[in-house]
Scaffold this active site. Structure first.
Site, short mmCIF file in Angstrom:
data_model
loop_
_atom_site.label_atom_id
_atom_site.label_comp_id
_atom_site.label_asym_id
_atom_site.label_seq_id
_atom_site.Cartn_x
_atom_site.Cartn_y
_atom_site.Cartn_z
N GLU A 44 0.87 -1.14 -0.11
CA GLU A 44 -0.07 -0.04 0.25
C GLU A 44 0.88 1.29 -0.02
O GLU A 44 0.59 2.16 0.58
CB GLU A 44 -0.89 0.02 1.31
CG GLU A 44 -1.74 -1.09 1.23
CD GLU A 44 -2.82 -1.28 2.37
OE1 GLU A 44 -2.77 -0.33 3.28
OE2 GLU A 44 -3.77 -2.19 2.07
N ASN A 82 2.50 -4.80 -3.44
CA ASN A 82 1.03 -5.17 -3.10
C ASN A 82 0.16 -3.86 -2.75
O ASN A 82 0.49 -2.87 -2.09
CB ASN A 82 1.01 -6.19 -1.81
CG ASN A 82 -0.46 -6.86 -1.80
OD1 ASN A 82 -0.95 -7.20 -2.65
ND2 ASN A 82 -0.83 -6.83 -0.53
N HIS A 85 -10.16 -6.52 -2.41
CA HIS A 85 -11.17 -6.45 -1.54
C HIS A 85 -12.14 -5.56 -1.99
O HIS A 85 -12.17 -4.65 -2.68
CB HIS A 85 -10.63 -5.61 -0.26
CG HIS A 85 -9.69 -6.10 0.61
ND1 HIS A 85 -9.92 -7.46 1.22
CD2 HIS A 85 -8.37 -5.85 0.63
CE1 HIS A 85 -8.82 -7.65 1.81
NE2 HIS A 85 -7.86 -6.93 1.48
N GLU A 90 -5.71 -10.85 -1.79
CA GLU A 90 -6.47 -10.74 -0.70
C GLU A 90 -7.99 -10.54 -1.02
O GLU A 90 -8.54 -9.92 -0.28
CB GLU A 90 -6.16 -9.39 0.08
CG GLU A 90 -4.56 -9.30 0.66
CD GLU A 90 -4.45 -8.06 1.49
OE1 GLU A 90 -5.18 -7.29 1.97
OE2 GLU A 90 -3.00 -7.79 1.39
N ASP A 102 -11.60 -10.83 -1.25
CA ASP A 102 -12.87 -11.31 -0.65
C ASP A 102 -13.96 -10.43 -1.31
O ASP A 102 -13.65 -9.25 -1.79
CB ASP A 102 -12.80 -11.03 1.02
CG ASP A 102 -12.22 -9.72 1.47
OD1 ASP A 102 -12.24 -8.66 0.73
OD2 ASP A 102 -11.77 -9.49 2.52
C1 XIL Z 1 -5.89 -6.90 8.04
C2 XIL Z 1 -6.05 -8.08 8.93
O1 XIL Z 1 -6.88 -9.22 8.11
C3 XIL Z 1 -6.75 -7.53 10.30
O2 XIL Z 1 -7.06 -8.81 10.90
C4 XIL Z 1 -6.09 -6.75 10.92
O3 XIL Z 1 -6.75 -6.14 12.12
C5 XIL Z 1 -6.01 -5.39 9.97
O4 XIL Z 1 -5.34 -5.80 8.62
N1 XIL Z 1 -4.93 -4.76 3.65
C6 XIL Z 1 -3.78 -5.57 3.87
C7 XIL Z 1 -4.10 -6.39 5.00
O5 XIL Z 1 -2.88 -5.39 3.34
O6 XIL Z 1 -2.96 -6.78 5.65
C8 XIL Z 1 -5.11 -6.30 5.97
O7 XIL Z 1 -5.38 -7.15 6.85
C9 XIL Z 1 -6.31 -5.77 5.06
C10 XIL Z 1 -6.34 -4.88 3.99
#
Ligand code: XIL
Length: 679
Positions: free
Chosen positions: A324, A367, A402, A431, A433
């Site tokens: 990020e 990422n 996401h 990641e 979802d």
């Molecule tokens: C999230 C985790 O899933 C949570 O448990 C934590 O509280 C916060 O981070 N982007 C990312 C991940 O790169 O590391 C994040 O993970 C979600 C958003």
């Protein structure tokens, strides 16, 4: 006592708050069995029912106030904020089961923030897990703290306790209940995701809870890659300078190795979940970006990567080296994190150089989230091109993905992948979802059937796209295993989400069939789906209602692990009530969430919320509303879809802000010119 031997093993677990202040129904369908209650403390028998103090505080049965019945537990004589009522649950909690813990708390005087936590010990190592984070409590009413907790390994001490954030005031506790929903066996007569999708490894983000009992069976059956969700972040691996701890991550990596799974290492450098010491000089002052600061920060970065990457050697085949780093709202596209502010681009260059040196065989990724948004995608592309041009060893671009049931479009997602093909980098979905929600104002106690169908079509279409680009895409990871443990239950607001392939009881959803065999979408007998009587969508004849429009704003999915909350009650007209929460905090920046409740008799149509920032805070980005700021004065107007607030209803928006010095909570708010109550 069940399954809790005295073993010197590492414990890992998941603790997820599901709600604050009001009781929230955990998403379980109407035909789920009733939860089994394993423990209650009502204090109606006049005793303290086994509760003890964590220090020298005094616990007594009380009839001064009570949540239910006529008795409660009073806790007086607290001398530190961590003092509070504590209960031994070692014989109550079974490993691998997700328990719902509910407790009612009230202050004797004044206000504070209360937390519900678990202390667990293995040998000499104690760990403290937050089950419900800071939640405003007062002497005026009872507040319900309710959250989930899963124990992932054997321990020899396990206590549930309540503490407060700031004061040592006396408090009351009442009607504690611990329950669980009995597990269902996992389905072994359905295809394995990894056997059907063979173009690339398919992974899940995990905590320890996903590696044991039924969860472990489900994970091993369907996935051939894992990403520790939090265990490899800086706050977990190097909490204080040069003290490296792998107690969270090692068991996860060992599990992956034992099951022949690939591991994605997430993440070496991020602006969140990074301890503040990293950006603090030896004399305790904050780094500002002097030449000496830069040298020190880069050496800390190098030392961190050398240790963490070397610890895992070749076991970790892919690293998210930086996470990020893009901010598409900056003309140069670079996020103004402490990393950037002190070192410019050099932290990225150093991170990749050192990672390559220490883990020469690993794929090294950059990422980011929202890479399907054109502006973000293009800024990321420009950075990767520039750095690769300089010879920085970037092998791979990670797309977090996401997303939700109606965003983004397939066209934007395909454009995202196509954009990076000419660069010759690998691409990974890191990641994924698919939230059932399309904005942060929505909340469903049970996932509606139409949303689950839409979700299945999104999974179907997205996986079809990933397979089409299989020559570029080398891994697809979902951000979780099943809906019983998803970060979206608390992000961007607390509500039950259902973004994954398996439901809260580990049964295959339509989303799973979207990936494995789309002709079976809608045929699932998963309890989560079958019980929802909501819509008229026909599961068998529907055409894909999916991803053709982009109605939502993109929100930053970044969070911090240390939610801080504070409130300053003021009186108002009673027509509106505002809850302002700082949900994430990092050096110089923070994330806020604001809820506007309509406490008047009539509906509100169109809203404008105004406040003043006493600490000179600036809002950088806001979602579910539009912001204007002039000096300290901030005005947020509703977005097109959340302007109506029914009597008794509420709307929320969130934002990212920056500050220097302190970050006080605003003392007063007006809604359409009228002063609101501040909760
Ligand atoms: C999230 C985790 O899933 C949570 O448990 C934590 O509280 C916060 O981070 N982007 C990312 C991940 O790169 O590391 C994040 O993970 C979600 C958003």
């Amino acid at each position: 006592m069940r399954a809790l031997a005295r073993l010197a093993v590492t414990t890992v677990l998941v603790a997820a708050p599901i709600a604050a202040v009001t009781v929230t129904t955990v998403a379980s369908a109407a035909d789920d069995p009733a939860p089994v209650t394993v423990l209650t403390s009502t204090f109606e028998d006049g005793t303290v029912q086994g509760w003890t103090g964590r220090n020298a505080e005094v616990l007594a049965n009380s009839t001064t106030v009570a949540h239910g019945g006529t008795h409660s537990l009073s806790v007086t004589g607290r001398t530190a904020t961590w003092n509070g009522p504590s209960l031994d649950v070692l014989g109550t909690f079974e490993k691998g089961t997700s328990y719902t813990i509910s407790a009612w708390v009230r202050m004797a005087d004044g206000t504070d923030n209360a937390r519900l936590s678990v202390e667990r010990r293995s040998g000499d190592t104690a760990s403290y897990d937050t089950v419900v984070g800071n939640t405003a409590v007062s002497n005026g009413n009872w507040v319900n703290l309710v959250g989930h907790y899963t124990l992932a390994a054997d321990v020899d001490f396990l206590h549930v306790y309540v503490e407060t954030a700031s004061t040592t005031g006396s408090l009351y506790l009442d009607d504690v209940a611990i329950s669980y929903v009995p597990a269902l066996p996992i389905q072994t007569d359905i295809p394995s995701v990894k056997d059907v999708v063979t173009n690339f490894p398919v992974g899940a983000a995990i905590t320890g809870a996903e590696t044991v009992t039924l969860h472990g069976d489900l994970l091993a059956m369907h996935f051939n890659s894992v990403t520790p969700g939090n265990a490899l972040k800086w706050d977990a691996t190097e909490p204080s300078e040069n003290t490296f701890t792998y107690t969270q991550a090692d068991p996860l990596i060992a599990y992956a190795k034992a099951h022949n799974m690939k591991v994605r290492g997430h993440t070496l450098v991020w602006h969140n979940q990074t301890p503040s010491w990293v950006f603090t000089r030896a004399d305790g002052t904050a780094m500002t970006g002097t030449a000496a600061d830069k040298t020190l920060l880069l050496s800390r970065l190098e030392n961190h990567i050398r240790n963490v990457a070397a610890h895992y050697g070749t076991t970790i085949g892919t690293w998210d080296v930086v996470n990020e780093v893009i901010d598409e709202n900056q003309s140069d596209g670079l996020r103004r994190s402490s990393w950037y502010n002190v070192t410019g681009l050099d932290y990225i260059r150093t991170a990749f150089r050192v990672a390559r040196e220490v883990a020469p065989g690993a794929k090294l990724c950059i990422n980011d989230y929202n890479t399907n948004v054109a502006a973000k995608r293009d800024k990321l592309y420009a950075l990767v091109s520039q750095l690769k041009g300089e010879g920085v060893p970037i092998d791979c671009v990670g797309h977090q993905m996401h997303i939700n049931v109606s965003w983004p479009s397939m066209a934007d997602t395909e454009a995202m992948i196509q954009k990076f093909v000419p660069l010759g980098v690998e691409q990974q979905i890191t990641e994924m979802d698919v939230s059932i929600y399309t904005n942060s104002g929505e909340s469903f106690p049970t996932p509606p059937a139409d949303r689950l169908l839409q979700q299945a079509y999104v999974y179907r279409d997205m996986f079809a796209l990933f397979r089409k680009y299989a020559s570029a895409i080398t891994s697809v990871t979902l951000w979780g295993l099943a809906d019983d443990n998803t970060w979206l239950d608390t992000y961007p607001v607390a509500r039950k989400d259902a973004p994954l392939l398996f439901d809260t009881r580990l049964q295959a959803k339509s989303a799973y069939w979207g990936v494995v065999d789309p002709t079976k979408i809608g045929t699932t007998t998963s309890p989560t789906v079958s019980s929802s009587p909501t819509t008229s969508t026909s599961p068998t004849t529907s055409t894909s209602p999916t991803t053709s429009t982009s109605p939502t704003t993109s929100t930053s999915p970044t969070t911090s692990t240390s939610p801080t909350t504070s409130t300053s009650p003021t009186s108002g007209t009673g027509a509106c009530a505002v809850t302002y929460r700082v949900t994430g905090n990092w050096p110089g920046g923070f994330q806020g969430d604001v809820k506007i409740a309509n406490t008047g008799a009539g509906a509100i149509s169109g809203w404008k919320l105004a406040w003043s920032f006493a600490g000179g805070q600036t809002i950088a980005q806001l979602w579910n509303g539009s912001v204007s700021q002039s000096g300290t004065a901030v005005t947020v107007t509703n977005a097109s879809w959340n302007g109506s607030i029914a009597a008794g209803g509420s709307q929320s928006f969130g934002f990212l802000g920056s500050y220097t010095g302190s970050n006080p909570v605003p003392a007063a708010f007006t809604l359409n010119g009228t002063t609101c109550t501040v909760l």
